[in-house]
Design a protein around this motif. Sequence first.
Motif, PDB file in Angstrom:
ATOM      1  N   GLU A  93      11.170 -26.159  -5.094  1.00 17.01           N
ATOM      2  CA  GLU A  93      12.224 -25.212  -5.371  1.00 17.01           C
ATOM      3  C   GLU A  93      13.600 -25.727  -5.010  1.00 17.01           C
ATOM      4  OE1 GLU A  93      12.005 -22.374  -6.725  1.00 17.01           O
ATOM      5  OE2 GLU A  93      10.036 -22.776  -7.335  1.00 17.01           O
ATOM      6  N   LEU A  94      13.600 -26.556  -3.671  1.00 16.97           N
ATOM      7  CA  LEU A  94      14.843 -27.276  -3.504  1.00 16.97           C
ATOM      8  C   LEU A  94      15.353 -28.327  -4.463  1.00 16.97           C
ATOM      9  CD1 LEU A  94      13.842 -27.883   0.341  1.00 16.97           C
ATOM     10  CD2 LEU A  94      15.773 -26.520  -0.411  1.00 16.97           C
TER      11      LEU A  94
ATOM     12  N   ALA B 268      17.176 -26.637  -6.995  1.00 17.75           N
ATOM     13  CA  ALA B 268      18.594 -25.999  -6.516  1.00 17.75           C
ATOM     14  C   ALA B 268      19.342 -27.152  -6.153  1.00 17.75           C
ATOM     15  CB  ALA B 268      18.235 -25.118  -5.137  1.00 17.75           C
TER      16      ALA B 268
ATOM     17  N   TYR C  23      18.801 -29.839  -4.212  1.00 17.17           N
ATOM     18  CA  TYR C  23      18.606 -30.417  -2.809  1.00 17.17           C
ATOM     19  C   TYR C  23      18.148 -31.666  -2.434  1.00 17.17           C
ATOM     20  CZ  TYR C  23      20.951 -26.400  -0.575  1.00 17.17           C
ATOM     21  OH  TYR C  23      21.858 -25.267  -0.185  1.00 17.17           O
TER      22      TYR C  23
ATOM     23  N   GLU D 203      20.936 -22.107   3.190  1.00 15.29           N
ATOM     24  CA  GLU D 203      20.719 -21.654   1.786  1.00 15.29           C
ATOM     25  C   GLU D 203      19.305 -22.561   1.653  1.00 15.29           C
ATOM     26  OE1 GLU D 203      21.433 -20.295  -0.830  1.00 15.29           O
ATOM     27  OE2 GLU D 203      21.003 -21.298  -2.552  1.00 15.29           O
TER      28      GLU D 203
ATOM     29  N   ARG E 105      16.523 -20.758   3.313  1.00 20.86           N
ATOM     30  CA  ARG E 105      16.308 -19.294   2.444  1.00 20.86           C
ATOM     31  C   ARG E 105      15.418 -19.611   1.264  1.00 20.86           C
ATOM     32  NH1 ARG E 105      17.420 -17.012  -1.821  1.00 20.86           N
ATOM     33  NH2 ARG E 105      18.718 -18.499  -2.627  1.00 20.86           N
ATOM     34  N   ILE E 106      15.600 -20.918   0.710  1.00 22.51           N
ATOM     35  CA  ILE E 106      14.747 -21.290  -0.433  1.00 22.51           C
ATOM     36  C   ILE E 106      13.318 -21.691  -0.045  1.00 22.51           C
ATOM     37  CG2 ILE E 106      14.522 -23.228  -2.153  1.00 22.51           C
ATOM     38  CD1 ILE E 106      17.590 -23.360  -2.305  1.00 22.51           C
TER      39      ILE E 106
END
Length: 602
Positions: free
Chosen positions: A533-534, A537, A539, A566, A569-570
């Motif tokens: 997920e990071l 996004a 990251y 952030e 949160r992810i």
Amino acid sequence: MKQLAYRVKGQPISIHVVESERDLPAFEEFVSRHRILGFDTETTGLDWWAEDFRCRLAQFGTGSEAWVIPVDLGPAYAEAVRRVLRRLEWLVAHNGTYDLHVVEQTLGIPMEELAPKMWDTRLLAHLVDPRAVKERGPGLKLEELTKFYICDKTAEEVKGSMALIAQKYKTTKEKIWKQVELFDPDFLLYAGMDPALAYRLFQILYRLVPARSKAHGLIGWEHELAHVTAKMERTGYLLDVEYAEARCAELTEEQHEWEAVAQSFEVENPNSNQQLVEAFTRLGVKLSKRTKPSKNHPKGQLAMDDDVLSGLKHPLADAVIKSRKASKWRKTWFERALNGRDANNRVHASVNSLQARTSRMSISGSIPAQTFPSGDGYVRHMFLADEGHVSCSIDFGNMELRYLAAFSRDPTMLDAFLNGRDLHQITADAAGVPRKIGKMANFLTVYGGGWAALMEQAHIDEETARKVIDAFAATYPGVGAFGRRLADEARKTGFVYTATGRRLPVDPGKWFRALNYFIQGGSRDVTARAILELDKAGYTPYVRLPIHDELVFSFPKKDAVEMAREAARIMEFPVQGLLIPADAEIGGRSWGSVLEMEKSKH
DNA sequence: GACTGAAGCACC
DNA sequence: AAACGGTGCTTCAGTC
């Protein structure tokens, strides 16, 4: 063009070796007839980040025909390999992330371009059976898998061939990769077989991946994850060379100091337990603790571990502990990192995204980060956030116990987490023991430990230990029931399935381990999900390393607070309705400073 | 020199 | 009935 022939279980494999540029069209013609090919490279070593690193051969093949391209010979060969890599629809490689590094570094094709079309037989093998050979499983290496799934003899010959070649060149197995003649026929045979074996393994393994794993999309998921961790490897971690060198000098001096003390007791080598036992016997010290029984020592040997030595309260014992520690810390952490750094002082770990039999990741090579001492920042200080960045660590809170609570549905344990109660204190109160022992009992449950283990670990008597374990069982009946359910399933099928559809084998008679495998593997998948997920996004360039339930970052100083919030949160993820929270801690420039920052808060 | 098993120690 | 799960690295000691 040179031709070599090999037989696997009577089936011929023909190996074509490109010797001049005139042979290249035939190679490209071969490739054009296939959509998918096995792929492998032979290089000068494993240090793909080094300035003098070269790719020597690139090999492609089906299960019956392989081509070897001497890319080290000149740009025309490299260009042909580049064209082919770009043209092929699919590639199959064993431990393909390594080849992604090689191709990127030496041929200039970004990992991002090839990764989406690469199948990795190592990942498939793990999904089929994650056990090492020692655990009576197939193993994960190409030779091991060849032996298990294809042919004993082939595996032996291929495995043994590089050792024989090294002998022929009168060199070591480590140095042979640079030294072997590019067109040495034994080397070419070894090289040509690799893509053919990977191709065959792919065909065998793909259909053996459990239907349940496939239904969960695990194959694609693991490949994506491996590519993200490969990007982390590529980024590397900036090393504070001065700091690391200073610690090396400091530790060397310390080691010599304590070795001198040991020598005054006539112990030449503090690492030799034999010498230590002799010395203590001479000094009239009684030793009793024994190591676990083994083949050569049915009763076990006299133990000389930290536990024993610190209990002796003897100057020799003290010196041994300190000299051992100084030498181990220097060699395992500081020197390893210094030796592994690239021209920009960055260190590249091996992040093995799917490694343990429970599916946990492992980190090896120049940054064995999973074992860095956690008490203070002494070791972690040597790793720096980038210029203008700060270090940040985000870890999951109580990941494994929350995971256990969520899936066991034990009301007391669930309630503790949902309402922010202190689980360790609850266990402690139920047994009438200090919180520390309650905490030990909680973790021990995750590991499947009993009263004997608690007794040993907490240094308490049997009666108290039994009382704590009984209190745990009475307080959290849902946990016991859940563990028994998984153990029963394992007894019937031999496996435990995780929530992501992963099939993990359990050793016969050790059915109680099913619970631990479920939690350990499931928790790893929560971290894996966070990594993916990071990545989505954006990251990944800021992630340095994953360490079980923690991710370490380098964030630009001015945006650090926002990015950390952030990212956390992810990472946070609800399992069965129970959130596994992620907590961000920002430090200064070094990774170690994060720990100090955390300490000063409490 | 390579390899292996065991012991020890660093972690989650 | 009763069970401590999983890693990586270094060193020693013994074998081939």
